[in-house]
Scaffold this motif. Sequence first.
Motif, PDB file in Angstrom:
ATOM      1  N   LYS A 114       0.821  -1.211   0.000  1.00 48.53           N
ATOM      2  CA  LYS A 114       0.000   0.000   0.000  1.00 48.53           C
ATOM      3  C   LYS A 114       0.856   1.263   0.000  1.00 48.53           C
ATOM      4  CE  LYS A 114      -4.062  -1.889   2.383  1.00 48.53           C
ATOM      5  NZ  LYS A 114      -5.003  -1.643   1.265  1.00 48.53           N
ATOM      6  N   THR A 115       0.300   2.313  -0.563  1.00 49.63           N
ATOM      7  CA  THR A 115       0.963   3.612  -0.537  1.00 49.63           C
ATOM      8  C   THR A 115       0.755   4.263   0.830  1.00 49.63           C
ATOM      9  OG1 THR A 115      -0.988   4.825  -1.284  1.00 49.63           O
ATOM     10  CG2 THR A 115       0.455   3.900  -2.993  1.00 49.63           C
ATOM     11  N   ALA A 116       1.556   5.274   1.108  1.00 53.41           N
ATOM     12  CA  ALA A 116       1.380   6.025   2.356  1.00 53.41           C
ATOM     13  C   ALA A 116       0.001   6.677   2.404  1.00 53.41           C
ATOM     14  CB  ALA A 116       2.472   7.082   2.484  1.00 53.41           C
TER      15      ALA A 116
ATOM     16  N   GLY B 228       4.615  13.657  -4.937  1.00 55.42           N
ATOM     17  CA  GLY B 228       3.771  12.486  -5.137  1.00 55.42           C
ATOM     18  C   GLY B 228       4.260  11.210  -4.482  1.00 55.42           C
ATOM     19  N   HIS B 229       5.209  11.315  -3.558  1.00 54.12           N
ATOM     20  CA  HIS B 229       5.737  10.097  -2.943  1.00 54.12           C
ATOM     21  C   HIS B 229       4.669   9.335  -2.150  1.00 54.12           C
ATOM     22  CE1 HIS B 229       9.893  12.076  -3.267  1.00 54.12           C
ATOM     23  NE2 HIS B 229       9.888  11.037  -4.063  1.00 54.12           N
ATOM     24  N   HIS B 230       3.690  10.047  -1.608  1.00 58.03           N
ATOM     25  CA  HIS B 230       2.661   9.403  -0.797  1.00 58.03           C
ATOM     26  C   HIS B 230       1.688   8.578  -1.629  1.00 58.03           C
ATOM     27  CE1 HIS B 230       0.882  12.984  -2.397  1.00 58.03           C
ATOM     28  NE2 HIS B 230      -0.287  12.787  -1.807  1.00 58.03           N
ATOM     29  N   GLN B 231       1.745   8.716  -2.939  1.00 61.31           N
ATOM     30  CA  GLN B 231       0.816   8.019  -3.823  1.00 61.31           C
ATOM     31  C   GLN B 231       1.476   6.888  -4.607  1.00 61.31           C
ATOM     32  OE1 GLN B 231      -0.397  11.548  -6.015  1.00 61.31           O
ATOM     33  NE2 GLN B 231      -2.277  11.726  -4.794  1.00 61.31           N
ATOM     34  N   HIS B 232       2.660   6.478  -4.192  1.00 53.41           N
ATOM     35  CA  HIS B 232       3.414   5.463  -4.934  1.00 53.41           C
ATOM     36  C   HIS B 232       3.964   4.369  -4.027  1.00 53.41           C
ATOM     37  CE1 HIS B 232       3.380   8.852  -7.759  1.00 53.41           C
ATOM     38  NE2 HIS B 232       3.625   7.975  -8.714  1.00 53.41           N
ATOM     39  N   VAL B 233       4.124   3.193  -4.608  1.00 52.94           N
ATOM     40  CA  VAL B 233       4.848   2.077  -3.994  1.00 52.94           C
ATOM     41  C   VAL B 233       6.209   2.020  -4.686  1.00 52.94           C
ATOM     42  CG1 VAL B 233       4.981  -0.438  -3.782  1.00 52.94           C
ATOM     43  CG2 VAL B 233       2.812   0.735  -3.376  1.00 52.94           C
TER      44      VAL B 233
ATOM     45  N   ALA C 217      15.804   2.073  -9.620  1.00 48.97           N
ATOM     46  CA  ALA C 217      14.693   2.321  -8.694  1.00 48.97           C
ATOM     47  C   ALA C 217      13.480   2.858  -9.452  1.00 48.97           C
ATOM     48  CB  ALA C 217      15.122   3.314  -7.615  1.00 48.97           C
ATOM     49  N   TRP C 218      12.283   2.361  -9.068  1.00 50.93           N
ATOM     50  CA  TRP C 218      11.050   2.748  -9.755  1.00 50.93           C
ATOM     51  C   TRP C 218       9.945   3.031  -8.739  1.00 50.93           C
ATOM     52  CZ3 TRP C 218      10.948   3.372 -14.998  1.00 50.93           C
ATOM     53  CH2 TRP C 218      12.007   2.819 -15.720  1.00 50.93           C
ATOM     54  N   ALA C 219       8.950   3.796  -9.192  1.00 52.00           N
ATOM     55  CA  ALA C 219       7.781   4.100  -8.373  1.00 52.00           C
ATOM     56  C   ALA C 219       6.529   3.678  -9.131  1.00 52.00           C
ATOM     57  CB  ALA C 219       7.731   5.589  -8.052  1.00 52.00           C
ATOM     58  N   HIS C 220       5.639   2.968  -8.444  1.00 54.18           N
ATOM     59  CA  HIS C 220       4.376   2.506  -9.032  1.00 54.18           C
ATOM     60  C   HIS C 220       3.229   3.325  -8.445  1.00 54.18           C
ATOM     61  CE1 HIS C 220       0.679   0.042  -9.100  1.00 54.18           C
ATOM     62  NE2 HIS C 220       1.158  -0.474 -10.200  1.00 54.18           N
ATOM     63  N   PRO C 221       2.429   3.985  -9.285  1.00 51.87           N
ATOM     64  CA  PRO C 221       1.314   4.774  -8.755  1.00 51.87           C
ATOM     65  C   PRO C 221       0.206   3.875  -8.204  1.00 51.87           C
ATOM     66  CG  PRO C 221       1.255   4.733 -11.156  1.00 51.87           C
ATOM     67  CD  PRO C 221       2.513   4.045 -10.750  1.00 51.87           C
ATOM     68  N   GLY C 222      -0.129   4.057  -6.947  1.00 52.97           N
ATOM     69  CA  GLY C 222      -1.217   3.289  -6.356  1.00 52.97           C
ATOM     70  C   GLY C 222      -0.764   1.995  -5.689  1.00 52.97           C
ATOM     71  N   ASP C 223      -1.716   1.337  -5.022  1.00 53.91           N
ATOM     72  CA  ASP C 223      -1.455   0.084  -4.322  1.00 53.91           C
ATOM     73  C   ASP C 223      -1.191  -1.056  -5.310  1.00 53.91           C
ATOM     74  OD1 ASP C 223      -2.119   1.579  -2.084  1.00 53.91           O
ATOM     75  OD2 ASP C 223      -4.161   0.783  -1.949  1.00 53.91           O
ATOM     76  N   ILE C 224      -0.572  -2.119  -4.805  1.00 55.95           N
ATOM     77  CA  ILE C 224      -0.355  -3.328  -5.610  1.00 55.95           C
ATOM     78  C   ILE C 224      -1.014  -4.490  -4.875  1.00 55.95           C
ATOM     79  CG2 ILE C 224       1.319  -4.867  -6.679  1.00 55.95           C
ATOM     80  CD1 ILE C 224       3.299  -2.589  -6.745  1.00 55.95           C
ATOM     81  N   PRO C 225      -2.035  -5.112  -5.457  1.00 58.21           N
ATOM     82  CA  PRO C 225      -2.759  -6.195  -4.781  1.00 58.21           C
ATOM     83  C   PRO C 225      -1.872  -7.404  -4.501  1.00 58.21           C
ATOM     84  CG  PRO C 225      -4.047  -5.317  -6.607  1.00 58.21           C
ATOM     85  CD  PRO C 225      -2.677  -4.732  -6.737  1.00 58.21           C
ATOM     86  N   ARG C 226      -2.267  -8.165  -3.502  1.00 57.89           N
ATOM     87  CA  ARG C 226      -1.537  -9.350  -3.080  1.00 57.89           C
ATOM     88  C   ARG C 226      -1.304 -10.341  -4.213  1.00 57.89           C
ATOM     89  NH1 ARG C 226       1.243 -13.408  -2.444  1.00 57.89           N
ATOM     90  NH2 ARG C 226       0.983 -14.893  -0.757  1.00 57.89           N
ATOM     91  N   LYS C 227      -2.241 -10.488  -5.125  1.00 55.19           N
ATOM     92  CA  LYS C 227      -2.142 -11.533  -6.141  1.00 55.19           C
ATOM     93  C   LYS C 227      -0.926 -11.367  -7.047  1.00 55.19           C
ATOM     94  CE  LYS C 227      -4.877 -11.793  -9.609  1.00 55.19           C
ATOM     95  NZ  LYS C 227      -6.097 -12.006 -10.392  1.00 55.19           N
ATOM     96  N   TYR C 228      -0.351 -10.184  -7.119  1.00 59.02           N
ATOM     97  CA  TYR C 228       0.813  -9.949  -7.981  1.00 59.02           C
ATOM     98  C   TYR C 228       2.135 -10.045  -7.217  1.00 59.02           C
ATOM     99  CZ  TYR C 228      -2.833  -8.297 -11.079  1.00 59.02           C
ATOM    100  OH  TYR C 228      -3.973  -8.215 -11.845  1.00 59.02           O
ATOM    101  N   LEU C 229       2.098 -10.512  -5.980  1.00 57.35           N
ATOM    102  CA  LEU C 229       3.291 -10.544  -5.140  1.00 57.35           C
ATOM    103  C   LEU C 229       3.764 -11.975  -4.884  1.00 57.35           C
ATOM    104  CD1 LEU C 229       2.137  -8.030  -2.368  1.00 57.35           C
ATOM    105  CD2 LEU C 229       3.171  -7.518  -4.599  1.00 57.35           C
TER     106      LEU C 229
END
Length: 243
Positions: free
Chosen positions: A112-114, A129-134, A196-208
């Motif tokens: 989850k993002t901050a 925008g750091h609070h909106q990225h993983v 290093a990369w930043a992904h906008p938004g949360d990443i669901p469990r199924k992709y981990l």
Amino acid sequence: MHAQDSGKALKRATSRIPASRTPASVPNSATLSQGAALTPDAVTALQRSAGNAAVSHALQRQTRGAGHGKTAPVQRAPEAQGHSREYTHVAVDKQGAGLDQLRLSLNANGLKTAESLEIKLSAGSEKMGHHQHVFMWDATVKGIKGAAGIAKGVGPDSAVNVKIRKLDMSEPGMFSQGTLKGDQPKGLGGASTNGAWAHPGDIPRKYLFIEGLDQPNLPGFKDWLAGKGWPDGHAEQFPRAAA
């Protein structure tokens, strides 16, 4: 490299799960990188507020005081047929709840993002925008070294590597902006020069793929490897995280 499905968040286990639902402030990243010891708590705060590039730079300064100049975008090896690109998020057990509980919390919540965790960052971090990225690292030499550097910095008993594969997750190229943003020392955007990369938004469990929990012999591994995600119900086969 600053983590998300529904589910109860473990209160003290993971860098992506808050201790409470009350918005908290995160220390200024410049103060952390220049003055504070890089404890698991400090690494988590710096990762959330300034990204993995800042964490990597701070670790370099702490260990050898090295600066860095301009670098070219990292070069990618071709992906194997039927596979998606793999990225790594380093989850830090900043409260010392134990890696088993950290893994189970990640299993229940994903990354989850901050912002999703209602964690308040500094005004400068939120402006970028750091609070909106993983945040994550790629599989280039620089990315692998960056992820390893964070794990080494906080200690092997304080971090869990989370592998990420998602078909619609892409890097910017000649004909596409991509969905990922390079996590540069001066901000987010463009191609990464440091792995290093930043992904906008949360990443669901199924992709981990949570190291120490998931295994290659589990049903659906080939689909996860291809970026399609684990099958429905995958997370339910593991115990619940402690409340």
